[in-house]
Design an enzyme around this catalytic site. Structure first.
Site, short mmCIF file in Angstrom:
data_model
loop_
_atom_site.label_atom_id
_atom_site.label_comp_id
_atom_site.label_asym_id
_atom_site.label_seq_id
_atom_site.Cartn_x
_atom_site.Cartn_y
_atom_site.Cartn_z
N ARG A 83 -139.84 47.72 -10.75
CA ARG A 83 -139.60 48.83 -11.24
C ARG A 83 -140.22 49.83 -11.42
O ARG A 83 -139.07 51.77 -11.71
CB ARG A 83 -138.90 48.59 -12.63
CG ARG A 83 -137.57 47.52 -12.23
CD ARG A 83 -136.73 47.14 -13.60
NE ARG A 83 -135.40 46.41 -13.37
CZ ARG A 83 -135.85 45.36 -13.69
NH1 ARG A 83 -136.50 44.69 -14.62
NH2 ARG A 83 -134.48 44.30 -13.06
N VAL A 90 -129.19 51.04 -9.02
CA VAL A 90 -129.95 49.80 -8.34
C VAL A 90 -130.74 49.52 -9.01
O VAL A 90 -131.67 50.31 -10.07
CB VAL A 90 -130.34 50.08 -6.92
CG1 VAL A 90 -129.21 50.18 -5.29
CG2 VAL A 90 -131.35 51.65 -6.45
N GLU A 91 -131.57 48.42 -8.86
CA GLU A 91 -132.30 47.64 -9.31
C GLU A 91 -132.29 47.29 -10.28
O GLU A 91 -133.35 47.59 -11.29
CB GLU A 91 -133.86 48.36 -9.40
CG GLU A 91 -134.26 48.46 -7.79
CD GLU A 91 -136.07 48.64 -7.41
OE1 GLU A 91 -136.40 48.62 -9.07
OE2 GLU A 91 -136.53 48.56 -6.98
N GLY A 92 -130.94 47.24 -11.14
CA GLY A 92 -130.60 46.74 -12.50
C GLY A 92 -129.76 47.59 -13.42
O GLY A 92 -129.97 48.86 -13.52
#
Length: 831
Positions: A377, A499-501
């Site tokens: 992240r 995206v990615e959370g």
């Protein structure tokens, strides 16, 4: 008597501040009573009564076995009742990664010397060469317009170049044929690609982030590494990783894709494996992937693995041509058009040796994913969004300098300057966060909370930057075409937000949820030991927690009564910025105190208070952003030209933190706790002024002129060249503008005297004006040529693309190789 009583108050306050051990408190209490007796301030009988009253309490708190039996054991049972219940997957997520500077900020007493001593991120000569040569050339091969409107992907030429030059294997060590780049180099490459083409950035970013390569590096067997990593490094394999399920998006731990342990014939031999069924979506690179990483929930109803516990989430690596694997059609993510789509499988048999890490890693998939994501992240999305922000700031700053209205550059209007200041200030801050996060990774840290802060706040501020840019360029930004440098970024920003959370989840759950547990010096130990009924470590953590709470109360009260004047700034810090260090330390103390009181008063329900945890997470995040800004200024050698950027970004972070603090108190579910926090932490209010107009004007001015401050702010961007793409006309005109401006200044007297008119705002008339000036002997032929070139490129920069009525894109292109694009597109369709 007053001195003696004052000594009690002062001594207790000092012992609280230093979080003294109970033995020291006992000695201090005895000495104080003895001093009162010795000075004949109290009678012997009174002294004896005081000692008798204090002795049992001090004895109970000082004698550890007694304290454990009478206080800690009952407290442990109570703590278990109020402690929020966590599933194994939640626990794995909370414990993923590590802590770093975020823990210093959360603890209320940050050690600034530790931050300033962190080495600044640097590139090796090899990495710098790759960034200057290979990354620059890939930027030349790919642009947002052709990838979105012609190819709907990278062109075949760009794909071939990316594979051949190792872009897909930047994180793979050289021993396996990869480039072996640092986290900072990885970040720099993605950033540069994002200043030119988001499809190129995403196509390179995914193989180097959360995916098969990273999972193999950390958890793969030697056979898996030796087989796949060289092929991934050479671009012979294109990976994707399938995690998201239609019924488990943000709640990825609840995926319904299942794999049942079974035996089946494989290559003529009975083999232990899984019969897996899955439905996945939003899988980047899936349509072109040759190897599929897959997360599923493993089940072993027949006990073939020989363990009683259910295995849990597991990760496998499956070749695309494996029987039963289905790659669906493409998704269309907001004109980003990077390769993305669904994948499915029904009852697909996968042998055990395809499990990443082999049989030993069955059931460990969620921990594997969370640990890799905790680091990833901090790179992919922060670097790509900083890149888009640099594109916006660099191009818009140039555009407002050459675009005139009312006989002056539009960048001179105060309303425009407000937007420009926000754009540049946010970019300075987000780039600082990106650099500091990458530096932490290269120092061996895996700060999960820092990664979440970087992902959330960099993408959110990129959205603000692009929105302001669209407001400034107006119709130029709205009308699509090869000359529009901003619209595709505007369309694609929501992809990064999602995206990615998703950002809402990242703010309300991850940043504070992990921060409150991982970054706190005692909470995680309390939770672990209470759950395991381990009284001894629980006792130590409990009384450490109590001392920590009272220490922060004492610090908060001291800072509030003195206005923070007693807070020491680090000795080596820039003098102009010491007030920001003091303000950050005070806010850090307030955050620690608010967090502890909120956990104590709200208890396990805090897990469901997303608005409340979001606000406390905002304070932590703004403190990290401020820390990054201060660190960047030091790392770059304290350039005086950059001080307007630093002041704007620092004041903005403090203002946002102050807003979060006030909103927290106004909406705290426990009104008593809110009142206490106000009286102790900020009884006279928390002053956090925002950047003023003078600061905004200074920031806006810096990005409208050539100079080291603008160069540092946009460093790492694609070098816009007119011979590569006419979209560079804005930059070419901007480069010429200082010469044109100097000519105009020199002609002011002639204009006032009426010898020649003011330079026309209409650029098509500027050549005639220059010819007249040359005829009058006011300028020479070389100066006229400069004005002519400026007029040509500035006019090109402000024009808007148009197309045939049927929007035949290829026929409507009036640019490099336009005649070739229609056959290329036809060939692609036929293929």
């Amino acid at each position: 008597m007053l001195i003696w009583i004052g000594a009690l108050a002062l001594g207790g306050f000092i012992l609280t501040l230093v979080q003294a051990r109970m033995a020291i408190w006992s000695v201090a209490a005895a000495a104080w009573i003895a001093a009162g007796w010795g000075a004949e301030l109290i009678a012997p009988t009174t002294a004896a009564i005081m000692a008798a009253a204090a002795a049992p309490v001090l004895l109970l708190l000082t004698v550890t076995p007694l304290r454990r039996a009478i206080l800690s054991r009952p407290a442990m049972a109570g703590f278990r009742r109020i402690m929020p219940k966590m599933s194994p997957t939640e626990q794995a997520a909370v414990e993923a990664g590590g802590v770093w500077w975020d823990a210093e900020l959360f603890a209320g007493k940050p050690d600034w010397k530790r931050l300033l001593a962190t080495p600044a991120p640097v590139l090796t000569p090899e990495e710098q060469s790759f960034l200057d040569q290979e990354a620059e050339h890939l930027c030349d091969l790919a642009n947002d317009w052709e990838t979105t409107s012609v190819w709907q992907d990278l062109s075949p030429e760009a794909w071939a170049y990316a594979k051949d030059k190792g872009f897909l294997g930047m994180i793979i060590p050289k021993a396996y044929g990869g480039l072996g780049f640092s986290a900072y180099a990885h970040s720099q490459v993605i950033q540069k690609l994002s200043t030119r083409c988001s499809v190129a950035a995403v196509s390179v970013m995914v193989p180097n982030s959360l995916g098969p390569a990273e999972l193999l590096l950390h958890y793969g067997t030697e056979d898996q590494k030796n087989h796949y990593l060289p092929r991934l490094a050479r671009g012979e394999e294109i990976p994707c990783f399938a995690l998201t399920n239609p019924y488990a998006g943000s709640d990825a731990a609840s995926i319904t894709d299942t794999g049942v342990v079974c035996k089946a014939m494989w290559n003529g031999v009975e083999t232990l494996g899984f019969r897996i069924s899955w439905r996945k979506r939003y899988i980047t690179l899936a349509p072109v992937a040759t190897v599929l990483g897959l997360a599923f929930r493993a089940m072993d109803p027949d006990g073939l693995l020989g363990t009683e516990a259910e295995p849990g989430i597991t990760c496998v690596l499956i070749p695309r041509e494996h029987p039963g694997v289905e790659i669906g059609r493409r998704h269309w993510p907001l004109n980003a058009v990077f390769q993305n789509g669904p994948t499915t499988g029904d009852g697909v048999f996968v042998p055990m040796d395809m499990v990443i890490g082999g049989r030993e890693q069955v059931g460990n998939g969620w921990r594997m994913l969370m640990e890799c994501l905790a680091a990833g992240r901090a790179i992919s999305l922060p670097s790509s969004n900083v890149g888009m922000s640099k594109l916006a700031v660099g191009m818009v700053g140039a555009y407002v300098a050459i675009r005139r209205q009312f006989n002056q550059p539009i960048g001179a209007f105060e309303g425009v300057q407000e937007a420009l200041a926000r754009m540049a200030g946010h970019l300075y801050a987000t780039d600082a966060v990106r650099r500091l996060a990458a530096a932490a990774l290269d120092q061996g840290e895996k700060p999960s909370v820092v990664s979440a802060i970087a992902k959330y706040h960099v993408t959110e501020r990129a959205r603000l930057i692009i929105n302001d840019g669209m407001d400034v360029v107006g119709g130029k930004g709205v009308c699509m075409g090869p000359g529009n440098f901003l619209a595709r970024a505007y369309q694609q920003i929501p992809v990064a937000i999602t995206v990615e959370g998703a950002n809402i989840m990242t703010r309300t759950l991850i940043i504070y949820g992990q921060g409150a547990i991982r970054c706190h010096p005692y909470v995680l130990t309390l939770m672990r030991t209470a759950g395991a009924s381990e009284v001894k470590p629980f006792d130590a953590a409990l009384f450490g927690y109590v001392g920590f709470l009272f220490r922060n109360m004492a610090r908060a009260l001291t800072f509030s009564l003195t206005g923070g004047l007693l807070i020491a700034a680090p000795g080596g810090a820039a003098p102009q910025l010491r007030r920001y260090y003091r303000a950050a330390t005070r806010l850090s103390t307030l955050l620690a105190l608010a967090s502890d009181l909120s956990m104590a008063t709200v208890g396990g329900a805090l897990k469901r208070k997303g608005a409340m945890t979001g606000r406390m997470g905002d304070i932590l995040s703004q403190l990290f952003i401020l820390s990054s800004v201060l660190k960047r200024f030091e790392d770059e050698g304290r350039p005086a030209e950059d001080l307007p950027f630093v002041h704007w970004a620092a004041q903005d972070a403090l203002a946002r933190a102050g807003t979060a603090w006030r909103d927290l108190l106004a909406n705290h579910p426990n009104r008593g706790a809110a009142l206490f926090l106000k009286l102790v932490g900020a009884p006279f209010g928390l002053r956090t002024p925002q950047p003023n107009d003078a600061c905004a004007a200074a920031v806006a001015g810096l990005i409208q002129m050539h100079g080291p401050a603008r160069d540092r702010l946009t460093a790492g961007s694609w070098s816009a060249r007119i011979e590569v793409d006419p979209i560079a006309a804005t930059i070419v005109a901007f480069d010429l503008y200082p010469q044109v401006e100097a000519i105009e200044r020199r002609l002011k007297d002639a204009i006032r005297a009426g010898r020649i008119a003011r330079a026309p705002q209409n650029l098509t008339l500027l050549n005639d004006w220059a010819a007249k000036a040359e005829e009058l002997g006011l300028i020479d032929a070389a100066e006229r040529a400069v004005i002519a070139r400026f007029a040509t490129y500035a006019d090109q920069a402000i024009q808007v693309d148009d197309f045939p009525a049927d929007f035949d894109i290829a026929a409507g292109l009036d640019r490099r190789q336009a005649a070739e694009i229609a056959p290329r597109k036809t060939t692609k369709k036929a293929a």
